[in-house]
Design an enzyme around this catalytic site. Structure first.
Site, mmCIF file in Angstrom:
data_model
loop_
_atom_site.group_PDB
_atom_site.id
_atom_site.type_symbol
_atom_site.label_atom_id
_atom_site.label_comp_id
_atom_site.label_asym_id
_atom_site.label_seq_id
_atom_site.Cartn_x
_atom_site.Cartn_y
_atom_site.Cartn_z
ATOM 1 N N GLN A 85 17.125 27.389 52.905
ATOM 2 C CA GLN A 85 17.802 26.096 52.910
ATOM 3 C C GLN A 85 17.632 25.346 51.603
ATOM 4 O O GLN A 85 18.532 24.634 51.150
ATOM 5 C CB GLN A 85 17.271 25.245 54.071
ATOM 6 C CG GLN A 85 18.035 23.955 54.295
ATOM 7 C CD GLN A 85 17.111 22.763 54.475
ATOM 8 O OE1 GLN A 85 16.176 22.567 53.700
ATOM 9 N NE2 GLN A 85 17.375 21.967 55.491
ATOM 10 N N HIS A 92 19.784 22.116 46.356
ATOM 11 C CA HIS A 92 20.645 23.073 47.067
ATOM 12 C C HIS A 92 21.466 23.925 46.101
ATOM 13 O O HIS A 92 22.645 24.211 46.349
ATOM 14 C CB HIS A 92 21.536 22.349 48.081
ATOM 15 C CG HIS A 92 20.755 21.730 49.192
ATOM 16 N ND1 HIS A 92 20.135 22.489 50.166
ATOM 17 C CD2 HIS A 92 20.454 20.448 49.473
ATOM 18 C CE1 HIS A 92 19.500 21.687 51.000
ATOM 19 N NE2 HIS A 92 19.660 20.441 50.592
ATOM 20 N N ARG A 129 7.382 20.246 50.305
ATOM 21 C CA ARG A 129 8.767 20.513 49.901
ATOM 22 C C ARG A 129 9.227 19.523 48.843
ATOM 23 O O ARG A 129 9.864 19.898 47.854
ATOM 24 C CB ARG A 129 9.663 20.433 51.137
ATOM 25 C CG ARG A 129 11.148 20.722 50.928
ATOM 26 C CD ARG A 129 11.863 20.595 52.262
ATOM 27 N NE ARG A 129 13.277 20.926 52.234
ATOM 28 C CZ ARG A 129 14.266 20.074 52.020
ATOM 29 N NH1 ARG A 129 13.980 18.789 51.798
ATOM 30 N NH2 ARG A 129 15.535 20.463 52.053
ATOM 31 N N GLN A 151 17.832 12.955 52.554
ATOM 32 C CA GLN A 151 17.342 12.111 51.477
ATOM 33 C C GLN A 151 18.485 11.275 50.917
ATOM 34 O O GLN A 151 19.604 11.757 50.745
ATOM 35 C CB GLN A 151 16.747 12.994 50.383
ATOM 36 C CG GLN A 151 15.945 12.246 49.359
ATOM 37 C CD GLN A 151 15.125 13.187 48.488
ATOM 38 O OE1 GLN A 151 14.697 14.241 48.931
ATOM 39 N NE2 GLN A 151 14.911 12.801 47.246
ATOM 40 N N SER A 185 20.026 18.517 55.583
ATOM 41 C CA SER A 185 19.055 18.916 54.570
ATOM 42 C C SER A 185 17.628 18.564 55.018
ATOM 43 O O SER A 185 17.112 19.143 55.960
ATOM 44 C CB SER A 185 19.408 18.275 53.224
ATOM 45 O OG SER A 185 18.576 18.757 52.193
ATOM 46 N N LEU A 186 17.021 17.575 54.387
ATOM 47 C CA LEU A 186 15.679 17.134 54.783
ATOM 48 C C LEU A 186 15.616 16.809 56.273
ATOM 49 O O LEU A 186 14.623 17.090 56.949
ATOM 50 C CB LEU A 186 15.295 15.899 53.963
ATOM 51 C CG LEU A 186 14.025 15.150 54.393
ATOM 52 C CD1 LEU A 186 12.798 16.024 54.217
ATOM 53 C CD2 LEU A 186 13.899 13.848 53.620
#
Length: 317
Positions: free
Chosen positions: A255, A206, A125, A21, A100-101
């Site tokens: 995650q 996170h 999410r 992102q 991440s994403l």
């Protein structure tokens, strides 16, 4: 999308890597949808499981593209549309990874998820992450000029701040409550950081504050049937190769609130013989990190149709 050797003359191995992102931009993927039948089909598949107009969000100027609840599905769909055209060339990965994403795009490229399930999962999410902490209470900051260890030492004892991303040498991201981040900035600069830059995000992603969002995501993931991996992917949480998709759901739950170990992931891939990285998606975030991690290695960027045509023309030469 099929993983395995591509058939081109390469000495080492190929990795498909995907941005997270922040890489999104208006117009992303439009040229792929207009010029590639396979890419257009991916957008259609993604739209079939979404409750907002995907093409309008990706292709036109709008205010929603940067809202987490919409960004995540839009970016993953775009990355997978691009991937479909790339693999049709015979360019296929030995391993995948996503920041991440981007890990969801990596999973779909490795055939653990289909397009619809990957997009459905990140739509949920994005909603959960955007609702996890009230707006204006948490955030993230990029730390330039310190190592991960130096950053950890500087913020030790600030209970509301942790490391979110180990991106590359000299770039770490911290996350937490805004009051703690202000204190962390003072300590990080005193420890020798060149700059500490607040990021334009809507929450402390996170961080432990997102554990509830991760647990809530478990319910969505439980309804998704994962397929056997056609090639391994590298997990953000562990920076290790994953070869069995039965581990994947628990890693995706963790995650959401765990640090992204990107530099460690890239070094592990290099140790496994990867010497060519194909960054798929808008921007050049990962290429920038690779210049700091291993500048001697090859990185192809495919975020536009022109870049795709360049890859098509030059791959394997």
């Amino acid at each position: 999308m099929v993983c395995g050797r591509s058939g081109v003359k390469k000495m080492g191995k190929i990795a498909f890597v995907y941005p997270g992102q922040g890489a999104q931009k208006p117009g992303m993927g439009k040229d792929f949808a207009e010029n590639g039948e396979r890419a257009a089909a991916v957008y259609e598949l993604a739209q079939s499981v979404l409750d907002f107009p995907l093409r309008e969000l990706c292709f036109e100027e709008n205010e929603k593209l940067n809202e987490t609840r919409y960004t995540q599905a839009a970016l993953v769909a775009t990355c997978l549309a691009m991937t479909e055209e790339i693999t049709a060339l015979g360019v296929t990965p030995d391993v995948t990874a996503g920041l991440s994403l981007g890990e969801y795009a990596a999973l779909a490229a490795a055939r653990a998820m289909n397009v619809e399930d990957a997009v459905r999962a990140v739509r949920r999410r994005g909603i959960l992450m955007s609702e996890a902490v009230p707006a204006g209470e948490g955030g993230m900051s990029a730390v330039l000029g310190l190592s991960g260890e130096q950053t950890e030492e500087a913020i030790a004892g600030i209970d509301t701040v942790t490391v979110a991303n180990y991106n590359c040498p000299g770039q770490v991201v911290v996350t937490g409550m805004l009051s703690g981040l202000a204190q962390a900035q003072e300590r990080l600069l005193a420890a020798g950081a060149k700059r500490v830059l607040p990021l334009k995000v809507s929450g402390p992603f996170h961080s432990p504050y997102l554990q509830g969002a991760g647990e809530a995501l478990r319910e969505t993931l439980s309804g998704i049937g994962l397929m056997p991996l056609r090639c391994p992917y590298v997990s953000n949480v562990t920076a290790e190769y994953v070869t069995d998709s039965s581990e994947t759901k628990e890693l995706l739950v963790r995650q959401v609130s765990s640090p992204v170990r990107w530099e460690q992931s890239m070094r592990n891939m290099i140790a496994h013989g990867v010497d060519t990285f194909v960054e798929i998606g808008p921007g050049r975030t990962i290429a920038g990190f690779m210049k700091k991690i291993a500048p001697e290695l090859t990185v192809w960027n495919v975020g536009s149709w022109d870049e795709f045509l360049k890859l098509k023309e030059n791959w394997g030469r």
